[in-house]
Design a protein around this motif. Structure first.
Motif, PDB file in Angstrom:
ATOM      1  N   ASP A 172      14.249  12.532   7.394  1.00  0.00           N
ATOM      2  CA  ASP A 172      15.615  13.072   7.354  1.00  0.00           C
ATOM      3  C   ASP A 172      15.746  14.187   6.320  1.00  0.00           C
ATOM      4  N   GLY A 173      14.702  15.011   6.222  1.00  0.00           N
ATOM      5  CA  GLY A 173      14.743  16.151   5.320  1.00  0.00           C
ATOM      6  C   GLY A 173      14.535  15.815   3.859  1.00  0.00           C
ATOM      7  N   ARG A 174      14.141  14.583   3.553  1.00  0.00           N
ATOM      8  CA  ARG A 174      13.960  14.179   2.160  1.00  0.00           C
ATOM      9  C   ARG A 174      12.494  13.808   1.921  1.00  0.00           C
ATOM     10  N   ALA A 175      11.942  14.310   0.826  1.00  0.00           N
ATOM     11  CA  ALA A 175      10.571  13.965   0.457  1.00  0.00           C
ATOM     12  C   ALA A 175      10.525  12.512   0.018  1.00  0.00           C
ATOM     13  N   THR A 209       0.832  -1.192   0.000  1.00  0.00           N
ATOM     14  CA  THR A 209       0.000   0.000   0.000  1.00  0.00           C
ATOM     15  C   THR A 209       0.871   1.248   0.000  1.00  0.00           C
ATOM     16  N   TYR A 210       0.546   2.164  -0.903  1.00  0.00           N
ATOM     17  CA  TYR A 210       1.174   3.481  -0.912  1.00  0.00           C
ATOM     18  C   TYR A 210       0.452   4.297   0.167  1.00  0.00           C
ATOM     19  N   ILE A 211       1.064   4.414   1.332  1.00  0.00           N
ATOM     20  CA  ILE A 211       0.399   5.026   2.484  1.00  0.00           C
ATOM     21  C   ILE A 211       0.264   6.531   2.328  1.00  0.00           C
ATOM     22  N   SER A 212       1.375   7.217   2.072  1.00  0.00           N
ATOM     23  CA  SER A 212       1.317   8.681   2.021  1.00  0.00           C
ATOM     24  C   SER A 212       2.622   9.227   1.477  1.00  0.00           C
ATOM     25  N   ASP A 213       2.581  10.512   1.135  1.00  0.00           N
ATOM     26  CA  ASP A 213       3.799  11.276   0.887  1.00  0.00           C
ATOM     27  C   ASP A 213       4.203  11.917   2.210  1.00  0.00           C
ATOM     28  N   THR A 214       5.448  11.738   2.572  1.00  0.00           N
ATOM     29  CA  THR A 214       5.893  12.228   3.873  1.00  0.00           C
ATOM     30  C   THR A 214       7.327  12.721   3.747  1.00  0.00           C
ATOM     31  N   GLU A 215       7.971  12.960   4.871  1.00  0.00           N
ATOM     32  CA  GLU A 215       9.349  13.438   4.870  1.00  0.00           C
ATOM     33  C   GLU A 215      10.132  12.669   5.914  1.00  0.00           C
ATOM     34  N   VAL A 273      10.686   5.769   0.673  1.00  0.00           N
ATOM     35  CA  VAL A 273      11.329   5.781  -0.641  1.00  0.00           C
ATOM     36  C   VAL A 273      11.461   7.213  -1.147  1.00  0.00           C
ATOM     37  N   ASP A 274      12.679   7.609  -1.509  1.00  0.00           N
ATOM     38  CA  ASP A 274      12.920   8.938  -2.062  1.00  0.00           C
ATOM     39  C   ASP A 274      12.036   9.163  -3.294  1.00  0.00           C
ATOM     40  N   ARG A 275      11.301  10.275  -3.315  1.00  0.00           N
ATOM     41  CA  ARG A 275      10.328  10.523  -4.381  1.00  0.00           C
ATOM     42  C   ARG A 275      10.994  10.743  -5.739  1.00  0.00           C
ATOM     43  N   GLU A 276      12.208  11.233  -5.771  1.00  0.00           N
ATOM     44  CA  GLU A 276      12.856  11.546  -7.040  1.00  0.00           C
ATOM     45  C   GLU A 276      13.629  10.370  -7.614  1.00  0.00           C
ATOM     46  N   THR A 277      14.272   9.599  -6.762  1.00  0.00           N
ATOM     47  CA  THR A 277      15.189   8.567  -7.254  1.00  0.00           C
ATOM     48  C   THR A 277      14.696   7.143  -7.039  1.00  0.00           C
ATOM     49  N   GLY A 278      13.686   6.950  -6.194  1.00  0.00           N
ATOM     50  CA  GLY A 278      13.258   5.590  -5.870  1.00  0.00           C
ATOM     51  C   GLY A 278      14.203   4.884  -4.926  1.00  0.00           C
ATOM     52  N   THR A 279      15.122   5.620  -4.300  1.00  0.00           N
ATOM     53  CA  THR A 279      16.066   5.036  -3.338  1.00  0.00           C
ATOM     54  C   THR A 279      15.389   4.848  -1.984  1.00  0.00           C
ATOM     55  N   VAL A 280      15.609   3.714  -1.356  1.00  0.00           N
ATOM     56  CA  VAL A 280      15.060   3.464  -0.022  1.00  0.00           C
ATOM     57  C   VAL A 280      15.903   4.213   1.002  1.00  0.00           C
TER      58      VAL A 280
END
Length: 601
Positions: free
Chosen positions: A490-493, A482-488, A547-554
């Protein structure tokens, strides 16, 4: 000593140590603060009102279901009567097939609606297209429009409707067209091709008048666009052509006729996606794959169907994991385990190598374990359509303060969507961590997912065991991500992705022997332990990825499992009350692994 009170206290404290006393954002909402004392009425009047803490949102943000419109104006529904009480599609021609609420004909689209109804808001059009109707829909599906040669009353796509559909897609809508195989032997099942071809060619796609017959397509691991499917059955369709004017074409699936057919040379694209303007157009060379063929027991057409329709979701800018060759990511790894075993349970006698004891009260000892390591995830060379080979180097693995083990490795492969497979490890610490390493690559199946969306994946559940430093049993389990939410964080979206579930141990096929150390299982005469009930107990799991919104990095990944089971010692008489049975048999075992990104190079 009242055992029930002791066990509830110990178990509660143990869970607090295992999971942490806070939840979600790490803040302590009930932390005690010093009271503010007003020294005058003026102070009381000017004092700012207390700011309420923002509640942590556990459930996913509600996302409106994509609105999906099936065209039943250019394709009529069932009209063939069987006896006095049944109406179905024709059996000699294509008339009335691919309808809905027709549970008789094997060529109805009811399996499609049943598979998609929880993810899409489905409706059926029974009038010509209009700009007003299309403006309220996220996606439109056209299935084998009726041929006037077979039905003179057929409603044929008009040039005006084709122009509307073109504008609709260019502005951001999604359109899918599903057709059938061609050739003279399919004349009784022919579809209207003149106007439909105008539509598909306007998007740079066309079809061939060939027939793959009833063919199985091997998907397997690391397919770039589909996953968790060994075999897909392409139910007698045609191949497609990509014209020079096609915008950003993607061949989602290649198909071919099975061996044994005289035209074995039929092969080519079977499902193609193009992106004109802001929207999407998908051409599918077979619609029979989604009817009775979804019942074939050796194929997984329903999974392909769900994954295919997700490509219709309007683009939300979600990128698959960016895994460029030679890139590396460094993670800090922490692991914790805690067990609750009553003092009257004979399982407490089993040794726990590397464990320490947590004592919430003098008479209570609960075995717990900690492990730490550094992990460097390195990406190997691969082509743009190929899966990425990954190497996870494990450095400094240790239990508590023991000397670190030498560098070890875990090998894995990640598809373009982020599906992990082919895990293999060398070294004790690496093999012990390997079941949780897949959390480092997020499965982001399509660009159109939004908060609240769900998608399926088969993932391994790590089963905690009494000797927690042994290699754990792994059980493949269908999970709903489940894609729970957009959050932040460690200062990263970032995006928060979560999978949770609770299952009977018997449903996972967990045997009591898998929870016990080898020396207990291999005793002369066999083990003295068994599950008190066939269910055994329950296992709870939770997987979370930030997951970083721009790169897909965990940025952070966490895997947690917990078992509460009733394990009977066959040499001890069963107690007469539930309280006594709990003292004799209940066992709680919890495991948590956390990966936190330190650096990326």
């Amino acid at each position: 000593m009242n055992y029930r009170n002791w066990f509830l206290l110990a178990f509660t404290l143990g869970c607090a140590v295992f999971a942490g006393a806070t939840y979600g954002n790490g803040n302590r909402p009930n932390a005690t603060k010093k009271p503010v004392i007003a020294d005058s009425s003026q102070t009381a009047r000017t004092k700012k009102p207390k700011k309420e803490a923002t509640p942590f949102l556990y459930s996913p943000q509600a996302a409106p279901s994509p609105k999906l419109l099936f065209d039943y104006y250019h394709r009529k529904g069932p009209s063939t009567k069987v006896g006095n009480y049944m109406v179905t599609g024709a059996w000699t021609t294509i008339n009335g097939r691919y309808g809905w609420d027709d549970f008789v004909h094997t060529n109805s689209f009811d399996p499609v609606f049943v598979a998609l109804e929880k993810e899409f808001a489905i409706s059926m059009a029974q009038e010509p297209y209009s700009d007003a109707t299309l403006a309220t829909k996220d996606a439109v599906v056209i299935v084998n429009p009726d041929n006037p040669k077979l039905d003179p009353t057929a409603n044929v796509l008009t040039d005006a409707e084709i122009a509307m559909l073109r504008r609709y897609v260019e502005k951001g809508g999604s359109l899918m067209v599903m057709i059938n195989s061609g050739g003279s032997d399919r004349a009784a099942e022919d579809f209207e091709g003149v106007q439909l071809r105008k539509l598909t060619r306007s998007f740079g796609l066309d079809w061939n008048s060939d027939d793959t017959h009833y063919s199985d397509v091997s998907i397997g691991e690391n397919h770039p666009y589909f996953y968790d499917v060994p075999i897909f059955h392409y139910g007698s369709g045609c191949t497609l052509r990509i014209l020079p004017e096609a915008k950003n074409p993607t061949v989602l699936m290649q198909v071919a006729s099975d061996a044994g057919y005289p035209d074995r040379n039929v092969k080519g694209p079977g499902i193609v996606l193009v992106r004109p303007g802001k929207g999407k157009f998908i051409l599918v060379g077979d619609n029979g794959s989604w009817t009775g063929n979804m019942s074939r027991p050796w194929a997984e057409n329903e999974r392909i169907l769900k994954q295919l329709f997700r490509y219709l979701k309007p683009d939300q800018g979600v990128k698959t994991p960016q895994l460029p060759a030679d890139k590396s990511f460094q993670y800090e790894v922490t692991v914790a385990e805690l067990q609750g075993i009553p003092v009257t349970n004979t399982l407490k006698e089993i040794e726990h190598p590397h464990f320490k004891m947590f004592s919430p009260r003098p008479a209570t000892n609960m075995p717990y374990l900690e492990a730490t390591a550094d992990l460097t995830l390195k990406i190997g060379k691969h082509g743009p359509e190929e899966a990425a080979p990954l190497t996870a180097e494990v450095n400094g693995f240790r239990w508590f303060e023991e000397s670190p083990q030498e560098k070890q490795q875990i090998q894995l492969v990640a598809s373009r969507q982020g599906k992990v497979s082919q895990l293999a490890a060398k070294g004790q610490g690496a093999r012990w961590l390997a079941p949780d390493v897949s959390i480092l690559v997020p499965l982001l199946p399509v660009d159109g997912i939004r908060p609240g969306d769900r998608w399926e994946s088969i993932e391994n559940v790590r089963v905690p065991m009494l000797n927690g430093t042994d290699l754990p049993p792994l059980k493949p389990t269908p999970m709903s991500l489940t894609y729970i939410s957009d959050t932040e964080l460690d200062g990263r979206a970032c995006r928060l992705i979560r999978a949770t579930g609770e299952l009977w141990l018997s449903d996972l096929g967990v045997r009591v022997e898998e929870l016990l150390p080898d020396e207990e299982v291999r005793q002369v005469g066999g083990s003295r332990y068994r599950f008190f009930n066939e269910h055994g107990g329950k296992i709870l799991y939770k997987r979370e990825q930030w997951v970083d919104r721009e790169t897909g990095t965990v940025i952070k990944g966490r895997v947690q499992t917990r078992i509460v089971a009733w394990i009977q010692d066959k040499t001890v008489p069963v107690g007469s009350s539930n309280a006594v049975k709990d003292q004799q048999m209940i066992v709680s075992m919890a495991h948590s692994t956390t990966f936190k990104l330190k650096d990326a190079k």
